[in-house]
Enzyme design. Structure first.
Site, PDB file in Angstrom:
ATOM      1  N   GLN A 106       0.836  -1.198   0.000  1.00  0.00           N
ATOM      2  CA  GLN A 106       0.000   0.000   0.000  1.00  0.00           C
ATOM      3  C   GLN A 106       0.877   1.256   0.000  1.00  0.00           C
ATOM      4  OE1 GLN A 106      -2.290   1.643   3.432  1.00  0.00           O
ATOM      5  NE2 GLN A 106      -4.081   1.010   2.262  1.00  0.00           N
ATOM      6  N   TYR A 183      -5.988  10.849   4.521  1.00  0.00           N
ATOM      7  CA  TYR A 183      -4.612  11.153   4.137  1.00  0.00           C
ATOM      8  C   TYR A 183      -4.599  11.965   2.836  1.00  0.00           C
ATOM      9  CZ  TYR A 183      -3.607   7.999   7.951  1.00  0.00           C
ATOM     10  OH  TYR A 183      -3.563   7.421   9.197  1.00  0.00           O
ATOM     11  N   GLY A 300     -14.685  -3.373   9.966  1.00  0.00           N
ATOM     12  CA  GLY A 300     -15.280  -3.973  11.150  1.00  0.00           C
ATOM     13  C   GLY A 300     -16.050  -5.256  10.896  1.00  0.00           C
ATOM     14  N   GLY A 321      -8.991  -6.626   9.629  1.00  0.00           N
ATOM     15  CA  GLY A 321      -7.869  -5.999  10.286  1.00  0.00           C
ATOM     16  C   GLY A 321      -7.584  -6.579  11.648  1.00  0.00           C
ATOM     17  N   ARG A 322      -8.347  -6.130  12.664  1.00  0.00           N
ATOM     18  CA  ARG A 322      -8.079  -6.550  14.034  1.00  0.00           C
ATOM     19  C   ARG A 322      -8.178  -8.061  14.219  1.00  0.00           C
ATOM     20  NH1 ARG A 322     -12.020  -2.066  16.521  1.00  0.00           N
ATOM     21  NH2 ARG A 322     -12.929  -2.470  14.481  1.00  0.00           N
TER      22      ARG A 322
END
Length: 350
Positions: A106, A183, A300, A321-322
């Site tokens: 990325q 960003y 999520g 992700g998590r």
């Protein structure tokens, strides 16, 4: 991890062909900033981190990786603008390939989400605007940014081109252009941040010009079937919000279609409270319908949500992700859970 008799009934564990890449399942490792690349150089311990999550043929997206020394905003995040960084990435990529993983890097520029301490010579971070962003790192506000001059923008575009070239030299299978999460590219796209009056501000087309110039040069550098793009039109990270997120999302989906890139990786709208009830006021479906190739959803998801997204054709792949951070063998755990549930499911149908 090849599909088994049990996994064939689990949507997330079905094989998938993404362009020229054959994936053994639909579970994607989301890019996760870990601040473990000391002095912006990827470290050897990342070989284990990424190879553990390769899942014998899965798709991984590396943590956000700076395209230049002005792209930094967090401590010890990796870069790919120097020869030393490229060489440091090579054994990490090799470790993923040894486990049959498909690995994209990325490419990232934080824009105004930075401070003097992270910038060369202590200069101001750059953005589409000179307005600062309130949330900072560890309770400290970001430093006031400097508005990029029009004649400076081609230099940033070229940084992404060179970073893409370096990414392929390092052995990665492709790149994901980071156009999300408040960003730099997201700052240009969002009308609540971009207050420019030149050809890079004002209309939706103008606000998206800079990100699409980056897509174009990266496509010309490494070919479209090696390129994805992360987008978050519905999000307001880093105070980067948009008055018409669906219009922005569909515009970008159609625009990147024209370049033939392999996927957009889009962050799911979050639930908000409406009349004392939590609802999701937006959906990724308009973007999903607009884009002609592989579509990746993130935001999520758990196992059941991910399975439903695939089963309903809401998305082709789902990024975690998590859950993936905590469980290096996440696809295998999904399969084992289903195996444990299978007897009870069969019994309930008797």
């Amino acid at each position: 991890m090849a599909a088994t008799a049990n996994s064939a009934t689990i949507p997330l564990l079905l094989p998938y062909k993404m362009g020229n890449f054959n994936l053994s399942h639909r579970v994607v490792l989301a890019p996760l900033t870990r601040s473990r690349s000391y002095n912006n150089i990827p470290q050897p311990h990342a070989i284990l981190y990424y190879s553990q999550r390769s899942s014998n043929g899965g798709f991984l997206i590396a943590e956000a990786t700076g395209v230049s020394n002005t792209a930094q905003g967090y401590p010890d995040t990796p870069g790919i603008w120097t020869k030393e960084q490229v060489e440091a990435w090579k054994p990490i990529v090799e470790g993923v390939h040894d486990e049959r993983g498909i690995f994209f890097c990325q490419l990232w520029h934080v824009g105004r989400a930075s401070s003097y301490a992270f910038q060369p010579n202590g200069q101001a971070p750059v953005s589409c605007t000179d307005k600062g962003v309130t949330p900072g790192l560890e309770g400290m506000d970001w430093s006031p940014p400097r508005r990029l001059r029009t004649d400076e923008i081609p230099g940033i575009v070229n940084d992404f081109r060179l970073a893409a070239r370096n990414t392929i030299e390092a052995g990665f299978d492709g790149v994901e252009i980071h156009g999300a999460n408040g960003y730099l590219l997201d700052q240009f796209m969002k009308d609540q941040v971009n207050d420019r009056t030149d050809e890079y501000g004002g209309s939706l087309e103008n606000r998206c010009r800079f990100p699409l110039e980056i897509v174009e040069v990266v496509v010309n550098e490494i070919e479209p079937d090696r390129i994805g793009m992360r987008l978050s039109p519905y999000a307001s990270y880093m105070e980067a919000s948009e008055s018409n997120p669906e219009e922005l999302g569909v515009y970008m989906a159609n625009a990147v279609n024209e370049f033939g890139i392999i996927y957009p990786h889009v962050i799911e709208p979050r639930m908000i409270k409406i009349n004392d009830k939590y609802e999701t006021p937006h959906s990724l479906l308009p973007m999903r319908k607009a884009f002609k190739g592989t579509f990746i959803a993130a935001g999520g998801y758990n196992r059941d949500d991910g399975n439903m997204a695939i089963a309903d054709n809401y998305s082709d792949l789902v990024a975690f992700g998590r859950l993936f951070l905590a469980n290096p063998d996440l696809p295998r755990r999904f399969e084992l859970f289903w195996s444990m549930m299978l007897p009870s499911r069969q019994h309930s149908k008797m």
